[in-house]
Design a protein around this motif. Sequence first.
Motif, PDB file in Angstrom:
ATOM      1  N   THR A  39      99.041 -16.271  86.515  1.00 20.38           N
ATOM      2  CA  THR A  39      98.257 -15.487  85.554  1.00 20.38           C
ATOM      3  C   THR A  39      96.796 -15.909  85.604  1.00 20.38           C
ATOM      4  OG1 THR A  39      98.757 -17.065  83.808  1.00 20.38           O
ATOM      5  CG2 THR A  39     100.207 -15.151  84.014  1.00 20.38           C
ATOM      6  N   VAL A  40      95.968 -15.007  85.154  1.00 16.70           N
ATOM      7  CA  VAL A  40      94.538 -15.277  85.119  1.00 16.70           C
ATOM      8  C   VAL A  40      94.263 -16.027  83.820  1.00 16.70           C
ATOM      9  CG1 VAL A  40      92.255 -14.249  85.124  1.00 16.70           C
ATOM     10  CG2 VAL A  40      94.112 -13.197  86.427  1.00 16.70           C
ATOM     11  N   GLU A  41      94.129 -17.352  83.952  1.00 14.81           N
ATOM     12  CA  GLU A  41      93.875 -18.206  82.787  1.00 14.81           C
ATOM     13  C   GLU A  41      92.849 -19.262  83.140  1.00 14.81           C
ATOM     14  OE1 GLU A  41      97.463 -20.190  81.730  1.00 14.81           O
ATOM     15  OE2 GLU A  41      98.550 -18.374  81.313  1.00 14.81           O
ATOM     16  N   ASP A  42      92.337 -19.862  82.113  1.00 10.77           N
ATOM     17  CA  ASP A  42      91.455 -20.999  82.329  1.00 10.77           C
ATOM     18  C   ASP A  42      92.349 -22.227  82.494  1.00 10.77           C
ATOM     19  OD1 ASP A  42      89.452 -22.818  82.456  1.00 10.77           O
ATOM     20  OD2 ASP A  42      88.771 -22.581  80.383  1.00 10.77           O
ATOM     21  N   VAL A  43      92.303 -22.833  83.673  1.00 11.54           N
ATOM     22  CA  VAL A  43      93.151 -23.998  83.936  1.00 11.54           C
ATOM     23  C   VAL A  43      92.317 -25.273  84.048  1.00 11.54           C
ATOM     24  CG1 VAL A  43      95.061 -22.769  84.986  1.00 11.54           C
ATOM     25  CG2 VAL A  43      93.135 -23.495  86.400  1.00 11.54           C
ATOM     26  N   GLY A  44      91.169 -25.251  83.499  1.00  6.76           N
ATOM     27  CA  GLY A  44      90.361 -26.450  83.502  1.00  6.76           C
ATOM     28  C   GLY A  44      89.137 -26.307  84.373  1.00  6.76           C
ATOM     29  N   VAL A  45      89.260 -26.691  85.607  1.00  5.10           N
ATOM     30  CA  VAL A  45      88.111 -26.723  86.496  1.00  5.10           C
ATOM     31  C   VAL A  45      87.626 -25.321  86.828  1.00  5.10           C
ATOM     32  CG1 VAL A  45      87.293 -27.489  88.759  1.00  5.10           C
ATOM     33  CG2 VAL A  45      88.854 -28.918  87.451  1.00  5.10           C
ATOM     34  N   ARG A  46      88.582 -24.411  87.097  1.00  4.70           N
ATOM     35  CA  ARG A  46      88.155 -23.048  87.438  1.00  4.70           C
ATOM     36  C   ARG A  46      89.205 -22.054  86.975  1.00  4.70           C
ATOM     37  NH1 ARG A  46      88.317 -20.048  92.187  1.00  4.70           N
ATOM     38  NH2 ARG A  46      89.893 -19.806  92.945  1.00  4.70           N
ATOM     39  N   ASN A  47      88.819 -20.836  86.902  1.00  4.48           N
ATOM     40  CA  ASN A  47      89.735 -19.772  86.532  1.00  4.48           C
ATOM     41  C   ASN A  47      90.457 -19.276  87.778  1.00  4.48           C
ATOM     42  OD1 ASN A  47      89.005 -19.794  83.834  1.00  4.48           O
ATOM     43  ND2 ASN A  47      87.333 -18.351  84.156  1.00  4.48           N
ATOM     44  N   LEU A  48      91.728 -18.980  87.623  1.00  9.64           N
ATOM     45  CA  LEU A  48      92.497 -18.374  88.709  1.00  9.64           C
ATOM     46  C   LEU A  48      92.428 -16.872  88.539  1.00  9.64           C
ATOM     47  CD1 LEU A  48      95.616 -20.715  88.684  1.00  9.64           C
ATOM     48  CD2 LEU A  48      93.678 -20.789  90.222  1.00  9.64           C
ATOM     49  N   GLY A  49      92.246 -16.179  89.633  1.00 11.08           N
ATOM     50  CA  GLY A  49      92.099 -14.740  89.538  1.00 11.08           C
ATOM     51  C   GLY A  49      92.909 -13.995  90.564  1.00 11.08           C
ATOM     52  N   GLY A  50      92.573 -12.731  90.722  1.00  9.10           N
ATOM     53  CA  GLY A  50      93.279 -11.853  91.648  1.00  9.10           C
ATOM     54  C   GLY A  50      93.183 -12.313  93.086  1.00  9.10           C
ATOM     55  N   SER A  51      92.057 -12.913  93.446  1.00  7.73           N
ATOM     56  CA  SER A  51      91.925 -13.393  94.825  1.00  7.73           C
ATOM     57  C   SER A  51      92.895 -14.539  95.097  1.00  7.73           C
ATOM     58  CB  SER A  51      90.487 -13.829  95.120  1.00  7.73           C
ATOM     59  OG  SER A  51      90.112 -14.900  94.279  1.00  7.73           O
ATOM     60  N   ASP A  52      93.171 -15.362  94.096  1.00  2.35           N
ATOM     61  CA  ASP A  52      94.134 -16.445  94.256  1.00  2.35           C
ATOM     62  C   ASP A  52      95.549 -15.884  94.415  1.00  2.35           C
ATOM     63  OD1 ASP A  52      92.280 -18.673  93.931  1.00  2.35           O
ATOM     64  OD2 ASP A  52      92.108 -17.948  91.868  1.00  2.35           O
ATOM     65  N   GLN A  53      95.844 -14.868  93.631  1.00  2.00           N
ATOM     66  CA  GLN A  53      97.157 -14.224  93.759  1.00  2.00           C
ATOM     67  C   GLN A  53      97.322 -13.621  95.152  1.00  2.00           C
ATOM     68  OE1 GLN A  53      96.624 -11.648  90.289  1.00  2.00           O
ATOM     69  NE2 GLN A  53      98.474 -12.581  89.396  1.00  2.00           N
ATOM     70  N   ALA A  54      96.305 -12.922  95.615  1.00  3.09           N
ATOM     71  CA  ALA A  54      96.360 -12.307  96.947  1.00  3.09           C
ATOM     72  C   ALA A  54      96.474 -13.374  98.035  1.00  3.09           C
ATOM     73  CB  ALA A  54      95.120 -11.448  97.181  1.00  3.09           C
ATOM     74  N   ALA A  55      95.807 -14.521  97.854  1.00  3.83           N
ATOM     75  CA  ALA A  55      95.863 -15.589  98.840  1.00  3.83           C
ATOM     76  C   ALA A  55      97.274 -16.175  98.942  1.00  3.83           C
ATOM     77  CB  ALA A  55      94.862 -16.682  98.501  1.00  3.83           C
ATOM     78  N   ILE A  56      97.920 -16.385  97.808  1.00  3.53           N
ATOM     79  CA  ILE A  56      99.280 -16.925  97.821  1.00  3.53           C
ATOM     80  C   ILE A  56     100.232 -15.948  98.510  1.00  3.53           C
ATOM     81  CG2 ILE A  56     101.253 -17.502  96.347  1.00  3.53           C
ATOM     82  CD1 ILE A  56      99.249 -18.797  94.418  1.00  3.53           C
ATOM     83  N   ILE A  57     100.099 -14.681  98.210  1.00  2.46           N
ATOM     84  CA  ILE A  57     100.947 -13.659  98.848  1.00  2.46           C
ATOM     85  C   ILE A  57     100.614 -13.576 100.341  1.00  2.46           C
ATOM     86  CG2 ILE A  57     101.467 -11.191  98.943  1.00  2.46           C
ATOM     87  CD1 ILE A  57     101.069 -11.210  95.832  1.00  2.46           C
ATOM     88  N   GLY A  58      99.333 -13.621 100.677  1.00  2.00           N
ATOM     89  CA  GLY A  58      98.915 -13.565 102.083  1.00  2.00           C
ATOM     90  C   GLY A  58      99.440 -14.744 102.890  1.00  2.00           C
ATOM     91  N   ILE A  59      99.425 -15.929 102.296  1.00  2.00           N
ATOM     92  CA  ILE A  59      99.970 -17.105 102.973  1.00  2.00           C
ATOM     93  C   ILE A  59     101.470 -16.914 103.201  1.00  2.00           C
ATOM     94  CG2 ILE A  59     100.524 -19.563 102.652  1.00  2.00           C
ATOM     95  CD1 ILE A  59      97.729 -19.788 101.303  1.00  2.00           C
ATOM     96  N   GLY A  60     102.161 -16.327 102.246  1.00  4.80           N
ATOM     97  CA  GLY A  60     103.589 -16.041 102.413  1.00  4.80           C
ATOM     98  C   GLY A  60     103.844 -15.073 103.558  1.00  4.80           C
ATOM     99  N   VAL A  61     102.976 -14.066 103.679  1.00  2.31           N
ATOM    100  CA  VAL A  61     103.107 -13.102 104.779  1.00  2.31           C
ATOM    101  C   VAL A  61     102.907 -13.809 106.123  1.00  2.31           C
ATOM    102  CG1 VAL A  61     102.013 -11.093 105.870  1.00  2.31           C
ATOM    103  CG2 VAL A  61     102.480 -11.085 103.410  1.00  2.31           C
ATOM    104  N   LEU A  62     101.913 -14.703 106.208  1.00  4.44           N
ATOM    105  CA  LEU A  62     101.671 -15.442 107.453  1.00  4.44           C
ATOM    106  C   LEU A  62     102.845 -16.354 107.800  1.00  4.44           C
ATOM    107  CD1 LEU A  62      97.896 -16.399 107.108  1.00  4.44           C
ATOM    108  CD2 LEU A  62      98.925 -14.670 108.594  1.00  4.44           C
ATOM    109  N   PHE A  63     103.378 -17.071 106.811  1.00  2.37           N
ATOM    110  CA  PHE A  63     104.540 -17.940 107.056  1.00  2.37           C
ATOM    111  C   PHE A  63     105.747 -17.126 107.502  1.00  2.37           C
ATOM    112  CE2 PHE A  63     103.116 -21.573 104.006  1.00  2.37           C
ATOM    113  CZ  PHE A  63     102.304 -22.093 104.992  1.00  2.37           C
ATOM    114  N   ALA A  64     105.987 -16.001 106.836  1.00  2.00           N
ATOM    115  CA  ALA A  64     107.130 -15.153 107.201  1.00  2.00           C
ATOM    116  C   ALA A  64     106.963 -14.617 108.623  1.00  2.00           C
ATOM    117  CB  ALA A  64     107.281 -14.003 106.208  1.00  2.00           C
ATOM    118  N   ALA A  65     105.749 -14.223 108.978  1.00  2.00           N
ATOM    119  CA  ALA A  65     105.500 -13.729 110.340  1.00  2.00           C
ATOM    120  C   ALA A  65     105.745 -14.829 111.372  1.00  2.00           C
ATOM    121  CB  ALA A  65     104.076 -13.198 110.459  1.00  2.00           C
ATOM    122  N   ALA A  66     105.333 -16.052 111.055  1.00  4.12           N
ATOM    123  CA  ALA A  66     105.565 -17.174 111.980  1.00  4.12           C
ATOM    124  C   ALA A  66     107.060 -17.436 112.134  1.00  4.12           C
ATOM    125  CB  ALA A  66     104.849 -18.419 111.475  1.00  4.12           C
ATOM    126  N   ILE A  67     107.803 -17.364 111.054  1.00  3.97           N
ATOM    127  CA  ILE A  67     109.253 -17.574 111.115  1.00  3.97           C
ATOM    128  C   ILE A  67     109.913 -16.473 111.943  1.00  3.97           C
ATOM    129  CG2 ILE A  67     111.367 -17.589 109.730  1.00  3.97           C
ATOM    130  CD1 ILE A  67     109.668 -18.955 107.499  1.00  3.97           C
TER     131      ILE A  67
END
Length: 155
Positions: A39-67
């Motif tokens: 979720t987009v919340e203040d977690v202290g040092v920085r806010n997590l946003g949509g780009s972080d969500q997309a990055a996590i999903i994108g990393i999953g796509v790369l790992f799945a492609a490698a597998i």
Amino acid sequence: MSSSPEWDLVYRPRKLPRYAIAAAVVVLAIHITFGLLLTVEDVGVRNLGGSDQAAIIGIGVLFAAAILLLTRPRLRVGPQGVEVRNLVPTRMFGWDEILGLTYPESGFGAWLLFPSDEHITVLAVQAGDGQRAVEAMARFRELEERYRGSVRPAN
């Protein structure tokens, strides 16, 4: 095992691609789930946003492609020689270049043997495929005897 006009033996593993597809689906599902739950919340040092969500999903796509590269292994044998495709590269070897195909006591894939104690692993022929792999090894040896004839590589 199947054959085509130019290849007498075309062998692909049966279990490895199934396991690879299942693992890729699990990895992708986990990354999508965590990406969407982030979720987009203040977690202290920085806010997590949509780009972080997309990055996590994108990393999953790369790992799945490698597998999914584990669905590619193949062994083809014909009059022109032996073709081995492991994860990415496809390599062709003439009958005069190889010594044979063996299955080491410890290991999960067969070895294509070369002079000077060199070898490459053939990921397509694995112990996990049981009798199917044994039949592929026997068929390889039949074709080797037929096509190699008196041609033997120099040691």
